[in-house]
Design an enzyme around this catalytic site. Structure first.
Site, PDB file in Angstrom:
ATOM      1  N   CYS A 103       0.830  -1.207   0.000  1.00 14.61           N
ATOM      2  CA  CYS A 103       0.000   0.000   0.000  1.00 14.61           C
ATOM      3  C   CYS A 103       0.868   1.262   0.000  1.00 14.61           C
ATOM      4  O   CYS A 103       1.605   1.505   0.951  1.00 14.61           O
ATOM      5  CB  CYS A 103      -0.913  -0.057   1.228  1.00 14.61           C
ATOM      6  N   CYS A 113       0.277   3.752   2.821  1.00 15.04           N
ATOM      7  CA  CYS A 113       0.750   3.146   4.076  1.00 15.04           C
ATOM      8  C   CYS A 113       2.251   3.381   4.230  1.00 15.04           C
ATOM      9  O   CYS A 113       2.736   3.661   5.327  1.00 15.04           O
ATOM     10  CB  CYS A 113       0.468   1.638   4.099  1.00 15.04           C
TER      11      CYS A 113
END
Length: 104
Positions: A29, A32
């Protein structure tokens, strides 16, 4: 305090007392990865007041489902094991400091 990695088995124990910021994330991600250094800074500055716990949603789907995580990163604020706030997506450090200060 250091950032802790929690699993389905350890999440409840890791988040049962005090103020906790749970970061639901995954290695693939992009946002992230962007928020990771922000959380490191936050830990360095607020580590005495808040515990940061990271949960890899790919490996810990039970906990992610329990908290209704549909998008990542999802940041859940818990106080003594109870959810008190939740934000989704990348957040700048100032926003996270404000979010946590409301519950400190």
């Amino acid at each position: 305090m250091a950032i802790t990695n929690a699993t389905d088995q350890t999440f409840t124990a890791e988040t049962s007392s005090g103020l906790v910021l749970a970061d639901f994330w995954a290695p693939w991600c992009g946002p992230c990865k962007m928020i990771a250094p922000v959380l490191e800074e936050l830990d360095a500055e607020m580590g005495e007041k808040v515990k940061i716990v990271k949960v890899d949603v790919d490996e810990n789907q039970e906990t992610a489902a329990k908290f209704g995580v549909m998008s990542i990163p999802t940041l859940v604020v818990l106080k003594d094991g109870e959810v008190v706030d939740k934000v989704i997506g990348f957040q700048p450090k100032e926003a996270l400091v404000g979010l946590l200060s409301k519950h400190a």
